[in-house]
Design an enzyme around this catalytic site. Structure first.
Site, PDB file in Angstrom:
ATOM      1  N   ARG A  70     -22.163  -4.247  28.285  1.00  0.00           N
ATOM      2  CA  ARG A  70     -21.613  -2.903  28.053  1.00  0.00           C
ATOM      3  C   ARG A  70     -22.626  -1.997  27.370  1.00  0.00           C
ATOM      4  O   ARG A  70     -22.698  -0.793  27.632  1.00  0.00           O
ATOM      5  CB  ARG A  70     -20.332  -3.019  27.217  1.00  0.00           C
ATOM      6  N   GLN A 101     -12.205   7.158  19.549  1.00  0.00           N
ATOM      7  CA  GLN A 101     -11.991   5.711  19.654  1.00  0.00           C
ATOM      8  C   GLN A 101     -13.177   5.068  20.372  1.00  0.00           C
ATOM      9  O   GLN A 101     -13.286   3.852  20.416  1.00  0.00           O
ATOM     10  CB  GLN A 101     -10.715   5.407  20.432  1.00  0.00           C
ATOM     11  N   HIS A 119     -13.380   3.074  15.905  1.00  0.00           N
ATOM     12  CA  HIS A 119     -13.556   1.691  16.366  1.00  0.00           C
ATOM     13  C   HIS A 119     -15.010   1.241  16.349  1.00  0.00           C
ATOM     14  O   HIS A 119     -15.379   0.307  17.038  1.00  0.00           O
ATOM     15  CB  HIS A 119     -12.977   1.541  17.787  1.00  0.00           C
ATOM     16  N   CYS A 146     -28.310 -14.981  13.891  1.00  0.00           N
ATOM     17  CA  CYS A 146     -28.918 -14.161  12.831  1.00  0.00           C
ATOM     18  C   CYS A 146     -30.214 -14.824  12.368  1.00  0.00           C
ATOM     19  O   CYS A 146     -30.233 -16.034  12.073  1.00  0.00           O
ATOM     20  CB  CYS A 146     -27.910 -14.061  11.684  1.00  0.00           C
ATOM     21  N   CYS A 149     -29.741 -15.996   8.460  1.00  0.00           N
ATOM     22  CA  CYS A 149     -28.903 -17.111   7.985  1.00  0.00           C
ATOM     23  C   CYS A 149     -28.449 -18.039   9.097  1.00  0.00           C
ATOM     24  O   CYS A 149     -27.772 -19.040   8.845  1.00  0.00           O
ATOM     25  CB  CYS A 149     -27.663 -16.572   7.255  1.00  0.00           C
ATOM     26  N   GLY A 186      -8.166  11.992  26.962  1.00  0.00           N
ATOM     27  CA  GLY A 186      -8.707  10.792  27.590  1.00  0.00           C
ATOM     28  C   GLY A 186      -8.349   9.494  26.913  1.00  0.00           C
ATOM     29  O   GLY A 186      -9.156   8.557  26.880  1.00  0.00           O
ATOM     30  N   SER A 188      -5.115   6.469  26.510  1.00  0.00           N
ATOM     31  CA  SER A 188      -3.826   5.989  27.040  1.00  0.00           C
ATOM     32  C   SER A 188      -2.774   5.948  25.942  1.00  0.00           C
ATOM     33  O   SER A 188      -1.593   5.740  26.205  1.00  0.00           O
ATOM     34  CB  SER A 188      -4.006   4.591  27.643  1.00  0.00           C
ATOM     35  N   GLU A 214      -3.512  11.397  33.867  1.00  0.00           N
ATOM     36  CA  GLU A 214      -2.204  10.701  33.833  1.00  0.00           C
ATOM     37  C   GLU A 214      -1.557  10.926  32.464  1.00  0.00           C
ATOM     38  O   GLU A 214      -2.242  11.061  31.459  1.00  0.00           O
ATOM     39  CB  GLU A 214      -2.409   9.187  34.040  1.00  0.00           C
ATOM     40  N   ALA A 230     -11.081  15.584  31.763  1.00  0.00           N
ATOM     41  CA  ALA A 230     -11.654  16.287  30.591  1.00  0.00           C
ATOM     42  C   ALA A 230     -12.859  17.125  30.994  1.00  0.00           C
ATOM     43  O   ALA A 230     -13.055  18.236  30.479  1.00  0.00           O
ATOM     44  CB  ALA A 230     -12.063  15.258  29.536  1.00  0.00           C
TER      45      ALA A 230
HETATM   46  C1  BV8 Z   1      -5.324  -2.816  13.170  1.00  0.00           C
HETATM   47  C2  BV8 Z   1     -12.807  -3.004  20.721  1.00  0.00           C
HETATM   48  C3  BV8 Z   1      -4.507  -3.550  11.058  1.00  0.00           C
HETATM   49  C4  BV8 Z   1     -13.964  -2.120  20.705  1.00  0.00           C
HETATM   50  C5  BV8 Z   1     -10.610  -2.042  20.795  1.00  0.00           C
HETATM   51  C6  BV8 Z   1      -0.876  -7.930  16.626  1.00  0.00           C
HETATM   52  C7  BV8 Z   1      -1.910  -8.414  15.837  1.00  0.00           C
HETATM   53  C8  BV8 Z   1      -2.858  -7.569  15.298  1.00  0.00           C
HETATM   54  C9  BV8 Z   1      -2.789  -6.213  15.543  1.00  0.00           C
HETATM   55  C10 BV8 Z   1      -1.773  -5.745  16.341  1.00  0.00           C
HETATM   56  C11 BV8 Z   1      -0.808  -6.578  16.883  1.00  0.00           C
HETATM   57  N1  BV8 Z   1       0.049  -5.817  17.605  1.00  0.00           N
HETATM   58  C12 BV8 Z   1      -0.350  -4.517  17.539  1.00  0.00           C
HETATM   59  C13 BV8 Z   1      -1.443  -4.458  16.782  1.00  0.00           C
HETATM   60  C14 BV8 Z   1      -2.200  -3.301  16.472  1.00  0.00           C
HETATM   61  C15 BV8 Z   1      -3.367  -3.261  17.471  1.00  0.00           C
HETATM   62  C16 BV8 Z   1      -2.858  -2.540  18.708  1.00  0.00           C
HETATM   63  O1  BV8 Z   1      -2.724  -1.336  18.669  1.00  0.00           O
HETATM   64  N2  BV8 Z   1      -2.564  -3.286  19.781  1.00  0.00           N
HETATM   65  C17 BV8 Z   1      -2.001  -2.629  20.957  1.00  0.00           C
HETATM   66  C18 BV8 Z   1      -2.831  -2.940  22.195  1.00  0.00           C
HETATM   67  C19 BV8 Z   1      -0.550  -3.104  21.100  1.00  0.00           C
HETATM   68  N3  BV8 Z   1      -4.419  -2.525  16.812  1.00  0.00           N
HETATM   69  C20 BV8 Z   1      -5.354  -3.203  16.116  1.00  0.00           C
HETATM   70  O2  BV8 Z   1      -5.454  -4.405  16.067  1.00  0.00           O
HETATM   71  C21 BV8 Z   1      -6.303  -2.313  15.331  1.00  0.00           C
HETATM   72  N4  BV8 Z   1      -6.401  -2.802  13.979  1.00  0.00           N
HETATM   73  O3  BV8 Z   1      -4.223  -2.444  13.504  1.00  0.00           O
HETATM   74  O4  BV8 Z   1      -5.621  -3.332  11.914  1.00  0.00           O
HETATM   75  C22 BV8 Z   1      -4.022  -4.941  11.331  1.00  0.00           C
HETATM   76  C23 BV8 Z   1      -4.819  -6.010  10.963  1.00  0.00           C
HETATM   77  C24 BV8 Z   1      -4.343  -7.308  11.182  1.00  0.00           C
HETATM   78  C25 BV8 Z   1      -3.083  -7.508  11.753  1.00  0.00           C
HETATM   79  C26 BV8 Z   1      -2.299  -6.408  12.140  1.00  0.00           C
HETATM   80  C27 BV8 Z   1      -2.771  -5.128  11.937  1.00  0.00           C
HETATM   81  C28 BV8 Z   1      -7.679  -2.357  15.978  1.00  0.00           C
HETATM   82  C29 BV8 Z   1      -7.677  -1.476  17.214  1.00  0.00           C
HETATM   83  C30 BV8 Z   1      -9.082  -1.437  17.849  1.00  0.00           C
HETATM   84  C31 BV8 Z   1      -9.158  -2.477  18.900  1.00  0.00           C
HETATM   85  N5  BV8 Z   1     -10.454  -2.423  19.572  1.00  0.00           N
HETATM   86  N6  BV8 Z   1     -11.725  -2.315  21.445  1.00  0.00           N
HETATM   87  C32 BV8 Z   1     -14.525  -2.103  22.086  1.00  0.00           C
HETATM   88  O5  BV8 Z   1     -14.849  -3.189  22.615  1.00  0.00           O
HETATM   89  O6  BV8 Z   1     -14.617  -0.992  22.623  1.00  0.00           O
HETATM   90  S1  BV8 Z   1      -9.355  -1.226  21.599  1.00  0.00           S
HETATM   91  C33 BV8 Z   1      -9.874  -0.422  22.990  1.00  0.00           C
HETATM   92  O7  BV8 Z   1      -8.787   0.433  23.337  1.00  0.00           O
HETATM   93  C34 BV8 Z   1     -11.054   0.508  22.796  1.00  0.00           C
HETATM   94  O8  BV8 Z   1     -11.621   0.456  21.523  1.00  0.00           O
HETATM   95  C35 BV8 Z   1     -10.478   1.894  23.020  1.00  0.00           C
HETATM   96  O9  BV8 Z   1     -11.031   2.761  22.126  1.00  0.00           O
HETATM   97  C36 BV8 Z   1      -9.043   1.671  22.752  1.00  0.00           C
HETATM   98  C37 BV8 Z   1      -8.111   2.710  23.332  1.00  0.00           C
HETATM   99  O10 BV8 Z   1      -8.300   2.768  24.720  1.00  0.00           O
HETATM  100  P1  BV8 Z   1      -8.502   4.230  25.372  1.00  0.00           P
HETATM  101  O11 BV8 Z   1      -9.679   4.868  24.750  1.00  0.00           O
HETATM  102  O12 BV8 Z   1      -7.218   4.965  25.319  1.00  0.00           O
HETATM  103  O13 BV8 Z   1      -8.902   3.843  26.845  1.00  0.00           O
HETATM  104  P2  BV8 Z   1      -7.930   3.404  28.042  1.00  0.00           P
HETATM  105  O14 BV8 Z   1      -8.783   2.801  29.102  1.00  0.00           O
HETATM  106  O15 BV8 Z   1      -6.765   2.641  27.501  1.00  0.00           O
HETATM  107  O16 BV8 Z   1      -7.343   4.798  28.584  1.00  0.00           O
HETATM  108  C38 BV8 Z   1      -8.228   5.725  29.170  1.00  0.00           C
HETATM  109  C39 BV8 Z   1      -7.405   6.966  29.460  1.00  0.00           C
HETATM  110  O17 BV8 Z   1      -8.281   7.967  29.980  1.00  0.00           O
HETATM  111  C40 BV8 Z   1      -6.329   6.751  30.512  1.00  0.00           C
HETATM  112  O18 BV8 Z   1      -5.118   7.301  30.038  1.00  0.00           O
HETATM  113  C41 BV8 Z   1      -6.834   7.535  31.720  1.00  0.00           C
HETATM  114  O19 BV8 Z   1      -5.761   8.132  32.440  1.00  0.00           O
HETATM  115  C42 BV8 Z   1      -7.665   8.586  31.067  1.00  0.00           C
HETATM  116  N7  BV8 Z   1      -8.746   9.147  31.894  1.00  0.00           N
HETATM  117  C43 BV8 Z   1      -9.440   8.539  32.886  1.00  0.00           C
HETATM  118  N8  BV8 Z   1     -10.370   9.408  33.364  1.00  0.00           N
HETATM  119  C44 BV8 Z   1     -10.255  10.558  32.627  1.00  0.00           C
HETATM  120  C45 BV8 Z   1      -9.232  10.389  31.688  1.00  0.00           C
HETATM  121  N9  BV8 Z   1      -8.878  11.349  30.809  1.00  0.00           N
HETATM  122  C46 BV8 Z   1      -9.559  12.506  30.857  1.00  0.00           C
HETATM  123  N10 BV8 Z   1     -10.566  12.743  31.731  1.00  0.00           N
HETATM  124  C47 BV8 Z   1     -10.930  11.803  32.624  1.00  0.00           C
HETATM  125  N11 BV8 Z   1     -11.920  12.047  33.495  1.00  0.00           N
END
Ligand code: BV8
Length: 246
Positions: A70, A101, A119, A146, A149, A186, A188, A214, A230
């Site tokens: 990536r 994000q 993130h 690393c 270490c 942009g 979801s 969407e 966007a």
């Molecule tokens: C947290 C890694 C406190 C980085 C990502 C059970 C256990 C633990 C946590 C949870 C749990 N249940 C729920 C949670 C909370 C969890 C969560 O939200 N889960 C969801 C899925 C249910 N969140 C977390 O864990 C967060 N931390 O809560 O800490 C905690 C601690 C311990 C225990 C509990 C809580 C951490 C969240 C970060 C996760 N890391 N990725 C990487 O590799 O990149 S998430 C991943 O999704 C990415 O980081 C990204 O940023 C994020 C969101 O995705 P989007 O950016 O929205 O992208 P997506 O593809 O989904 O959508 C794209 C959109 O664009 C679409 O709508 C599409 O229509 C649109 N689009 C397409 N083309 C265009 C467009 N729009 C405009 N123009 C275009 N041209």
């Protein structure tokens, strides 16, 4: 050029503080794959298999390889008109906060001055054991260790189950609460706490609009949805506002 609802232009003209939340969709037109679309990154692997501390411990080679892939993808991409329009918007409003994000640096490359990365950043990497900076792209054999270490090297992103950087999240939540207008672009709207930011803004009286081809999971809770990419909607929106300053 796409037609922007006059209501949104009026709200932005009157706004003192504008906050923007971006997701992977803003980088899609630069060639960075999204997560949940039909060609999304999660199509071939479940997030739980790639973006959690447990996944990393279970299969560090898979996770390191995925992030190296990536990083190379992102490095080959350039900002698109959507990124550039946001950098221009920043100059047109008194107080502007950009929260992303995304783990790429395309907002910064487009000229956005101060970006809150909820993130983390895929360009950064560090040792999962001692925390020292370490190069995930070092060498050709995996796993990468690393040099200080011998621990495993991980990307500088926030995984599921990991806390977001506290100060960054606090600044983002404050910017949402203080916003007159919040644009959710942009994303979801399924990942928290990021997806709560538009709702915080709305609860504090902001006008909240979504720009996304969407409707997101939170679209029904927002005031306006602009069903467009966007890279088209943002330049059109900023052109309206720049006409005021002409
Ligand atoms: C947290 C890694 C406190 C980085 C990502 C059970 C256990 C633990 C946590 C949870 C749990 N249940 C729920 C949670 C909370 C969890 C969560 O939200 N889960 C969801 C899925 C249910 N969140 C977390 O864990 C967060 N931390 O809560 O800490 C905690 C601690 C311990 C225990 C509990 C809580 C951490 C969240 C970060 C996760 N890391 N990725 C990487 O590799 O990149 S998430 C991943 O999704 C990415 O980081 C990204 O940023 C994020 C969101 O995705 P989007 O950016 O929205 O992208 P997506 O593809 O989904 O959508 C794209 C959109 O664009 C679409 O709508 C599409 O229509 C649109 N689009 C397409 N083309 C265009 C467009 N729009 C405009 N123009 C275009 N041209």
């Amino acid at each position: 050029m796409i037609r922007i609802p006059e209501l949104l232009v009026e709200k932005l003209r009157a706004a003192t503080h504008v906050t923007v939340l971006t997701g992977a969709g803003v980088s899609a037109e630069s060639g960075v794959p999204t997560f949940r679309g039909e060609h999304g990154l999660w199509k071939s692997h479940r997030p739980e298999d790639l973006a959690t501390p447990l996944a990393f411990r279970r299969d560090p080679v898979l996770v390191q390889d995925w992030y190296r892939h990536r990083r190379a993808l992102v490095q080959a991409c350039a900002p698109n008109p959507g990124h550039q329009a946001l950098a221009r918007l920043e100059t047109l409003v008194p107080h502007f906060t950009l929260v992303t994000q995304n783990v790429d640096s395309l907002h910064e490359q487009a000229g956005s001055a101060h970006v809150l990365h909820l993130h983390g950043s895929i360009a950064q990497s560090y040792c999962a054991d001692c925390g020292k900076d370490a190069d995930l792209d070092a060498g050709t054999s995996l796993p990468v260790f690393c040099l200080a270490c011998g621990g495993l090297v991980r990307p500088g992103v926030v995984w599921f189950g990991e806390n977001l950087p506290h100060d960054t999240l606090e600044q983002a939540e404050n910017a949402a609460a203080q916003a007159d207008v919040l644009l959710s672009i942009g994303t979801s709207g399924v990942v928290y706490p990021a997806a709560a930011l538009p709702l915080i803004a709305r609860e504090h009286g902001a006008f909240v609009a979504e720009i996304n081809p969407e409707r997101s999971a939170i679209a029904h809770q927002l005031h306006l949805w602009i069903g467009a990419p966007a890279g088209e909607a943002l330049p059109a929106l900023v052109t309206h506002l720049e006409a005021d300053h002409a």
